[in-house]
Design a protein around this motif. Structure first.
Motif, PDB file in Angstrom:
ATOM      1  N   GLY A 234       0.813  -1.203   0.000  1.00  0.00           N
ATOM      2  CA  GLY A 234       0.000   0.000   0.000  1.00  0.00           C
ATOM      3  C   GLY A 234       0.847   1.253   0.000  1.00  0.00           C
ATOM      4  N   GLY A 235       0.394   2.284  -0.685  1.00  0.00           N
ATOM      5  CA  GLY A 235       1.132   3.539  -0.736  1.00  0.00           C
ATOM      6  C   GLY A 235       2.489   3.349  -1.385  1.00  0.00           C
ATOM      7  N   GLN A 236       3.544   3.820  -0.696  1.00  0.00           N
ATOM      8  CA  GLN A 236       4.909   3.693  -1.221  1.00  0.00           C
ATOM      9  C   GLN A 236       5.636   2.487  -0.635  1.00  0.00           C
ATOM     10  OE1 GLN A 236       6.048   5.770  -3.671  1.00  0.00           O
ATOM     11  NE2 GLN A 236       3.924   6.478  -3.613  1.00  0.00           N
ATOM     12  N   ASN A 237       4.914   1.618   0.043  1.00  0.00           N
ATOM     13  CA  ASN A 237       5.533   0.487   0.716  1.00  0.00           C
ATOM     14  C   ASN A 237       5.713  -0.700  -0.230  1.00  0.00           C
ATOM     15  OD1 ASN A 237       5.591   1.824   3.231  1.00  0.00           O
ATOM     16  ND2 ASN A 237       3.436   1.295   3.570  1.00  0.00           N
ATOM     17  N   PHE A 238       6.656  -1.564   0.127  1.00  0.00           N
ATOM     18  CA  PHE A 238       6.884  -2.807  -0.610  1.00  0.00           C
ATOM     19  C   PHE A 238       6.729  -3.987   0.333  1.00  0.00           C
ATOM     20  CE2 PHE A 238       9.042   0.328  -3.190  1.00  0.00           C
ATOM     21  CZ  PHE A 238       8.743  -0.071  -4.487  1.00  0.00           C
ATOM     22  N   LEU A 239       6.337  -5.118  -0.227  1.00  0.00           N
ATOM     23  CA  LEU A 239       6.193  -6.352   0.532  1.00  0.00           C
ATOM     24  C   LEU A 239       7.165  -7.388  -0.019  1.00  0.00           C
ATOM     25  CD1 LEU A 239       2.283  -6.614   0.596  1.00  0.00           C
ATOM     26  CD2 LEU A 239       3.766  -5.758   2.421  1.00  0.00           C
ATOM     27  N   ILE A 240       7.805  -8.144   0.865  1.00  0.00           N
ATOM     28  CA  ILE A 240       8.671  -9.230   0.415  1.00  0.00           C
ATOM     29  C   ILE A 240       7.815 -10.304  -0.242  1.00  0.00           C
ATOM     30  CG2 ILE A 240      10.198 -11.087   1.178  1.00  0.00           C
ATOM     31  CD1 ILE A 240      11.156  -9.213   3.406  1.00  0.00           C
ATOM     32  N   ASN A 241       8.197 -10.718  -1.421  1.00  0.00           N
ATOM     33  CA  ASN A 241       7.447 -11.749  -2.144  1.00  0.00           C
ATOM     34  C   ASN A 241       8.444 -12.690  -2.821  1.00  0.00           C
ATOM     35  OD1 ASN A 241       5.457 -13.252  -3.388  1.00  0.00           O
ATOM     36  ND2 ASN A 241       5.141 -11.791  -5.054  1.00  0.00           N
TER      37      ASN A 241
END
Length: 545
Positions: A234-241
């Motif tokens: 969400g927003g400017q965030n990143f998620l580890i995938n």
């Protein structure tokens, strides 16, 4: 430190799209990759060579956002399905060693597979014409998509061995399926006595000089300089995938853009095998119909922007990759990224970089037959639902503004005769045996005309119940709520079922077709996705809790 390498004299300006100078070309590349040029964004690697000589190599962005580690040209990024060419090359090396043949029945090496009544050869698997269902797609249908379990090649084989039918008769169609390449990885190990990782290290990576390449055969292994993969949050965030699985051969190659250029030069200069295996790596075969299949040994041979090309793309979890070679220009372009955040971006970096070096060659216009006018009463007679016999998908034709149009896909048809229409490049002969005959090149498929339905609650009640699949080892619950039929996969997944023709629906997965017995009612459903057709779920209860 990030590295930029270029050799101006190695590349003739005649290949630049706008006759630009090399500094201008580098500036354009920097602009294309500017979205990665940040300490808060995952990154990308780009390496370009001509006639085997690297003329550009650089990395942008971050390899590890948590630990503030920049991506470099030596960072290992997973190459997705670009990996397949190395698995295929291993099979070709084993054939050259006299240990197997591409014409062998796969069950010679993997007897766990069912006997489908048709021989599936290693060549069928290598070129994606085997008909084997994609095991990952089957697990999607079960509610356990890749990334939700730690899958291995052994588990992939288990899922493949559960499948009661094939997608197609071997050799009839090209349908991309990772199952083909997980099985080839298993065959390499059973025939050579070495794992695919050890075999490729000995016979490919070391001879080629690929010093920054290995397989993700154990995802828990600590890998020096590996970049972490990220999706957009969400927003400017990143998620580890990350691809937290041990299945490989279909994907799973950890490498660098520069190592991919080394590989291209190695095999394209005829150094793989003795004699060179290049002719076999790039050999294609026709389908049973005589239609050309452009997929060779983990390589796609086709035209890109009007130029002859040998290429493959890749995507696993949030890793992205693309490797292209253009023989007319002696040009190789390798791109790797550790993020899927820009998948929907209008800028495709691979296309943009390619255009800097190779101007788009316009395709020769195809001759199109003249359009004709068809009487309204004839158009009305053609309207209705038609069933694709391969996957039970519905094609709906309807009349709008005096013309015949289609739904799934949404398009306007062009009449070229009273009963013949063009839908894109497909020719539809309507009224054929009370259905339609769809033709594309030498292939023709008969679509049966189906009965329209009024999907009222009384009609939908017939489908309520529990359905179990031995192929997916999963239970579906069909429930009726507020006048709508819903598909539930417990505990939390629910999809609406949208009625198409009689006993058929469309849902998030794809087309669903129910099989009805005249005396006992609905007996089973068959659900299809792109890489796995007609996965069977048998009805076990007539009511769903």
């Amino acid at each position: 430190m990030k590295k930029i390498l270029f050799v101006c004299c190695a590349f003739s300006c005649s290949f630049f799209a706008a006759a630009q100078g090399w500094p201008d070309t580098v500036a354009h590349i920097e602009k294309i990759f500017s979205r990665y040029n940040s300490h808060t964004v995952p990154g990308a690697e780009l390496a370009i060579s001509r006639n085997g000589q690297v003329i550009f190599s650089k990395a942008w962005g971050m390899a590890d956002l948590e630990h503030n580690i920049a991506l470099t040209p030596q960072s290992l990024v997973e190459a997705g399905s670009v990996s397949k060419q190395f698995t295929a090359a291993s099979i070709l090396l084993l054939e050259q060693q006299g240990k197997l043949s591409l014409e062998d029945d796969v069950r010679k090496y993997i007897p766990e597979l069912p006997d489908y009544g048709k021989v599936i050869t290693l060549r069928h698997m290598m070129q994606h014409t085997s008909g084997l269902k994609d095991w990952g797609s089957v697990m999607d249908l079960a509610g356990w998509s890749r990334g939700t379990r730690v899958y291995s090649n052994e588990y992939a084989l288990y899922v493949i061995s559960l499948q009661q039918t094939l997608n197609n008769i071997p050799g009839d169609e090209y349908i991309y399926s990772n199952s083909n390449y997980n099985l080839q990885a298993i065959i390499v190990q059973r025939v050579s006595g070495l794992s695919l990782a050890d075999f490729t290290s000995k016979y490919i990576f070391e001879p080629a000089g690929m010093k920054h390449t290995e397989w993700r055969s154990n995802f828990r292994k600590v890998v020096k300089d590996r970049a972490i993969a990220y999706s957009k949050g969400g927003g400017q965030n990143f998620l580890i995938n990350m691809p937290n699985e041990n299945a490989y051969g279909n994907g799973g190659l950890l490498t660098t853009a520069e190592d991919l250029l080394i590989w291209n030069h190695y095999y394209l200069s005829g150094k793989l095998g003795n004699p060179s295996l290049l002719p076999k790596q790039t050999a294609t075969n026709k389908l049973n119909s005589g239609r050309t299949n452009n997929y060779a040994a983990g390589l796609m041979l086709d035209s890109i922007a009007g130029w002859q090309a040998i290429s493959h793309s890749g995507a696993t979890a949030s890793y992205r990759a693309n490797l292209e070679y253009f023989p007319e220009a002696g040009l190789s372009i390798a791109w790797l990224s550790n993020t899927s955040a820009f998948d929907s971006d209008t800028l495709n970096v691979s296309n943009a970089v390619r255009r800097l070096f190779l101007p788009v060659r316009p395709a020769a216009p195809r001759p199109r037959p003249a359009a004709v006018t068809v009487a309204p009463e004839k158009l009305a007679a053609y309207a209705g639902w038609y069933r694709d016999p391969r996957n039970n998908a519905g094609l709906k034709l309807y009349v709008k503004d005096g013309k015949l149009s289609s739904l799934f896909p949404t398009a306007n048809l062009m009449a070229i005769a009273d009963n013949v229409f063009m839908l894109g490049n497909n020719k539809l002969e309507l009224g054929y045996k009370k259905g339609l005959l769809a033709s594309a090149g030498p292939e023709s498929i008969y679509y049966e005309k189906m009965e329209d339905v009024d999907a009222n609650p009384k009609y939908l009640e017939d489908f309520v119940g529990q359905y179990y699949s031995k192929e997916a080892e999963a239970m579906y619950y069909m429930v009726l709520k507020d006048g709508r039929l819903l598909l539930q996969i417990k505990p939390t997944t629910t999809f609406p079922m949208n009625a198409t023709y009689k006993d058929a629906f469309d849902c998030t997965f794809g087309p669903v077709y129910f099989i009805r017995d005249l005396k006992r009612g609905i007996m089973e459903l068959r659900i299809s996705v792109g890489r796995a057709r007609n996965v069977v779920f048998k009805r076990v209860y007539t009511e769903a809790p």
